[in-house]
Scaffold this motif. Structure first.
Motif, short mmCIF file in Angstrom:
data_model
loop_
_atom_site.label_atom_id
_atom_site.label_comp_id
_atom_site.label_asym_id
_atom_site.label_seq_id
_atom_site.Cartn_x
_atom_site.Cartn_y
_atom_site.Cartn_z
N ALA A 37 0.84 -1.21 0.00
CA ALA A 37 0.00 0.00 0.00
C ALA A 37 0.87 1.25 0.00
CB ALA A 37 -0.94 -0.02 1.20
N GLU A 38 1.95 1.21 0.78
CA GLU A 38 2.86 2.36 0.81
C GLU A 38 3.56 2.52 -0.53
OE1 GLU A 38 7.17 3.44 2.79
OE2 GLU A 38 5.70 2.41 4.06
N PHE A 39 3.97 1.39 -1.13
CA PHE A 39 4.62 1.47 -2.44
C PHE A 39 3.72 2.16 -3.45
CE2 PHE A 39 4.68 -0.10 -6.75
CZ PHE A 39 5.95 0.25 -7.15
N HIS A 40 2.45 1.77 -3.52
CA HIS A 40 1.56 2.35 -4.52
C HIS A 40 1.34 3.83 -4.28
CE1 HIS A 40 0.75 -1.28 -6.76
NE2 HIS A 40 0.46 -1.94 -5.66
N ARG A 41 1.29 4.26 -3.01
CA ARG A 41 1.17 5.69 -2.73
C ARG A 41 2.43 6.43 -3.19
NH1 ARG A 41 -1.29 3.78 2.11
NH2 ARG A 41 0.73 3.88 3.20
N TRP A 42 3.58 5.82 -2.89
CA TRP A 42 4.85 6.44 -3.31
C TRP A 42 4.96 6.50 -4.83
CZ3 TRP A 42 8.79 3.43 -5.74
CH2 TRP A 42 9.99 4.10 -5.97
N TYR A 43 4.61 5.41 -5.50
CA TYR A 43 4.71 5.37 -6.96
C TYR A 43 3.78 6.39 -7.60
CZ TYR A 43 4.93 3.22 -11.65
OH TYR A 43 5.10 3.00 -12.99
N ALA A 44 2.57 6.51 -7.06
CA ALA A 44 1.65 7.54 -7.57
C ALA A 44 2.23 8.93 -7.36
CB ALA A 44 0.29 7.40 -6.89
N GLY A 45 2.88 9.13 -6.20
CA GLY A 45 3.51 10.42 -5.95
C GLY A 45 4.64 10.71 -6.91
N CYS A 46 5.39 9.66 -7.28
CA CYS A 46 6.44 9.85 -8.28
C CYS A 46 5.86 10.28 -9.61
CB CYS A 46 7.25 8.56 -8.44
SG CYS A 46 8.24 8.10 -7.00
N HIS A 47 4.72 9.69 -9.98
CA HIS A 47 4.06 10.11 -11.23
C HIS A 47 3.61 11.57 -11.12
CE1 HIS A 47 3.74 6.67 -13.96
NE2 HIS A 47 3.77 5.92 -12.89
N ASP A 48 3.08 11.95 -9.96
CA ASP A 48 2.65 13.34 -9.79
C ASP A 48 3.84 14.29 -9.90
OD1 ASP A 48 0.06 12.49 -9.40
OD2 ASP A 48 0.18 12.53 -7.21
N ARG A 49 4.97 13.87 -9.30
CA ARG A 49 6.14 14.73 -9.27
C ARG A 49 6.86 14.78 -10.61
NH1 ARG A 49 10.99 13.06 -7.38
NH2 ARG A 49 9.99 11.30 -6.33
N MET A 50 6.92 13.61 -11.31
CA MET A 50 7.64 13.56 -12.58
C MET A 50 6.71 13.56 -13.78
SD MET A 50 10.46 10.60 -11.74
CE MET A 50 11.15 10.37 -10.11
N GLY A 51 5.40 13.41 -13.52
CA GLY A 51 4.46 13.27 -14.63
C GLY A 51 4.32 14.50 -15.48
N GLY A 52 4.77 15.64 -14.96
CA GLY A 52 4.70 16.86 -15.75
C GLY A 52 5.83 17.00 -16.74
N VAL A 53 6.62 15.96 -16.85
CA VAL A 53 7.72 15.98 -17.82
C VAL A 53 7.17 16.20 -19.22
CG1 VAL A 53 9.47 14.52 -18.89
CG2 VAL A 53 9.18 14.51 -16.41
N GLY A 54 7.86 17.04 -19.97
CA GLY A 54 7.44 17.28 -21.34
C GLY A 54 8.31 16.53 -22.33
N VAL A 55 7.69 15.72 -23.18
CA VAL A 55 8.39 15.01 -24.25
C VAL A 55 7.63 15.32 -25.53
CG1 VAL A 55 9.19 12.81 -25.15
CG2 VAL A 55 9.12 13.18 -22.67
N VAL A 56 8.24 16.12 -26.38
CA VAL A 56 7.55 16.64 -27.56
C VAL A 56 8.34 16.28 -28.82
CG1 VAL A 56 6.64 18.69 -28.69
CG2 VAL A 56 6.67 18.57 -26.19
N PRO A 57 7.71 15.60 -29.79
CA PRO A 57 8.39 15.37 -31.06
C PRO A 57 8.71 16.70 -31.74
CG PRO A 57 6.50 13.91 -30.83
CD PRO A 57 6.40 14.91 -29.72
N ILE A 58 9.90 16.77 -32.31
CA ILE A 58 10.36 17.99 -32.96
C ILE A 58 11.02 17.63 -34.29
CG2 ILE A 58 10.71 19.28 -30.81
CD1 ILE A 58 13.71 18.53 -30.98
#
Length: 482
Positions: A37-58
């Motif tokens: 349960a703690e792992f899934h909370r942590w993993y979701a938090g990692c997505h929240d923290r890193m999920g705003g990463v921008g990857v754009v084809p150029i």
């Protein structure tokens, strides 16, 4: 959950009894060190923290630090490091399309894929990292403790240092459990290998915000979920010495999972001896033809590859594309960069056919010849292909067993999960990993190039490099999570 070791033959003397300890860790599917349960909370938090990463084809022209060489058209980095995209001319003895040209990644550097392990309350735990890669379909996946190319860990990009790297380069106060060079995707890399290494630590290890300790049993639970455990973690996990020389019994084991454990243990009686298996592969490596010639990337045009402002693709719309992306990330050694990536045209299929032979589970493997292979052929899953590439291929030239897998009854499927491939070089590369248990009247006889093996035989070969390709290693990790 308790693992009971039945009386019988044991592994060679080892004060740590490494295989037994990993078998115990595999049986522990939750842990007080990191409850699920703690792992899934942590993993979701990692997505929240890193999920705003921008990857754009150029467009290619918008890349910084990369350029097409004027005399060859090869796509290279200004430093001459990292990797290059070049051309490859291939000649084989295949009956269908025996020679072709294609773009290929040339990366002679050997990277480090390393997992730290430490014992807590008598159970080995693995230090796993939540890591962002630009090509991941969901950005953040669980990776090894260290996952780095030589250019990265020597800081060619002037980025920050890589945590825990010294454990894998100098082994201070640690014990090496696994250390082997293994191949990467030979359809897209030329002769690429990485160092798969597992190191046990005995002192306290500071745990960074992007890291958590997990048992092998917890990681195998995560392997049942799509796009969570990345390819680099799967290949190292497959090399863990979990195959005991004697039989293993578990009071909770039944059905297919128990068959997998028996096939992995030393009690499994193979239909072919290891000597016969090695002779089979060696014969294929010495009789099959694979001629590789590096050519200028611009010369792949003779094989139908077309370069536009923003991609290199095949005129048939098959295979893959080479694209460029702009990346902004707060969770990497460098906050922003541009790079080329290979983008496959559709998902792939990696499947095991399994059946009991002489009372023990066997898996059907093939010896597969890929464009960038170092030793002509490596062992691969029963089916290893991108089905979309065969949509207009005559029936007699479709991969053997492909239609068996595609038409398998749901009741015979023992594992079925989508996983991502290397997100640092490939863009949204996904494969369906499938394990199918066929009836016992399924033919044992195989076409040339195929062989039934126990899991004990496969895992035994993983102490050596270049026997099992990376896709087969991933599937070995997956079947143990079935």
């Amino acid at each position: 959950m308790n693992v009971h070791l039945a009386p019988g033959r044991r592994t060679a003397p080892d004060e740590f009894d490494t295989a037994t300890r990993f078998a115990v860790s595999a049986a522990v599917t939750d842990s007080a060190v990191t409850p699920m349960a703690e792992f899934h909370r942590w993993y979701a938090g990692c997505h929240d923290r890193m999920g705003g990463v921008g990857v754009v084809p150029i467009p290619f022209a918008a890349m910084s630090g990369w350029h097409f060489e004027p005399d060859t058209g090869n796509l290279v980095h200004d430093t001459g490091r990292f990797f290059t995209i070049e051309g490859l001319r291939v000649r084989t003895d295949r009956p269908w399309v025996s020679d072709w040209t294609q773009p290929i990644i040339v990366q002679p550097e050997i990277g480090i894929l390393g997992i730290l392990v430490k014992e807590f309350d008598g159970v080995l735990h693995c230090l796993m990292q939540a890591k962002m890669e630009p090509g991941n379909v969901n950005r953040v996946q669980i990776s090894p403790t260290v996952q780095a190319t030589r250019s990265n860990y020597t800081r060619v990009h002037n980025g920050t240092s890589i945590p825990y790297l010294d454990y894998f380069r100098r082994h201070p106060g640690a014990r090496v459990l696994v250390d082997v060079l293994q191949s990467e995707q030979a359809a897209w890399f030329l002769h690429k290998r990485n160092r798969n290494v597992v190191v046990e630590v005995f002192d306290d290890v500071p745990v960074g915000a992007d890291f958590h300790w997990l048992t092998l049993g917890q990681i195998r639970r995560l392997l049942r979920m799509p796009h969570v455990v990345n390819m680099d973690a799967r290949t190292v996990l497959s090399c863990l010495p979990t195959a005991l020389a004697g039989p293993v019994t578990d009071c909770s084991g039944d059905g297919f999972a128990e068959d997998v454990r028996r096939s992995t243990s030393g009690e499994a009686e193979p239909v072919h001896t290891m000597g016969e298996v090695l002779s089979w592969l060696t014969d294929i490596r010495t009789t099959r033809e694979l001629i590789q010639q590096r050519i200028a990337l611009e010369h792949t045009a003779e094989g139908g590859w077309l370069r536009t402002a923003d991609q290199i693709s095949h005129q048939d719309g098959k295979f893959f594309r080479v694209i460029a992306v702009d990346v902004h990330s707060a969770g990497r050694e460098v906050a922003s960069w541009t790079q080329p990536l290979i983008a496959p045209n559709g998902p792939g299929l990696l499947a095991f056919l399994t059946r009991r032979i002489n009372g023990f589970l066997h898996v059907l493997v093939q010896a597969k010849v890929d464009a960038g292979a170092m030793n002509v052929a490596e062992m691969a899953p029963t089916v290893h292909c991108y089905p979309g590439n065969y949509r207009d291929v005559p029936q007699g030239h479709r991969p053997p067993y492909l239609d068996v897998v595609l038409s398998a009854h749901p009741g015979r499927i023992r594992y079925d999960t989508m996983h991502s491939e290397e997100g640092g070089r490939f863009f949204h590369a996904m494969n369906r990993y499938v394990v199918i248990e066929v009836d016992e009247d399924f033919p044992v006889e195989t076409p040339p190039g195929y062989c039934w093996m126990t899991l004990n035989q496969l895992t035994g070969l993983l102490v050596h490099g270049n026997y099992l390709n990376v896709e087969l290693r991933s599937l070995v990790a997956c079947i143990q999570a079935a």
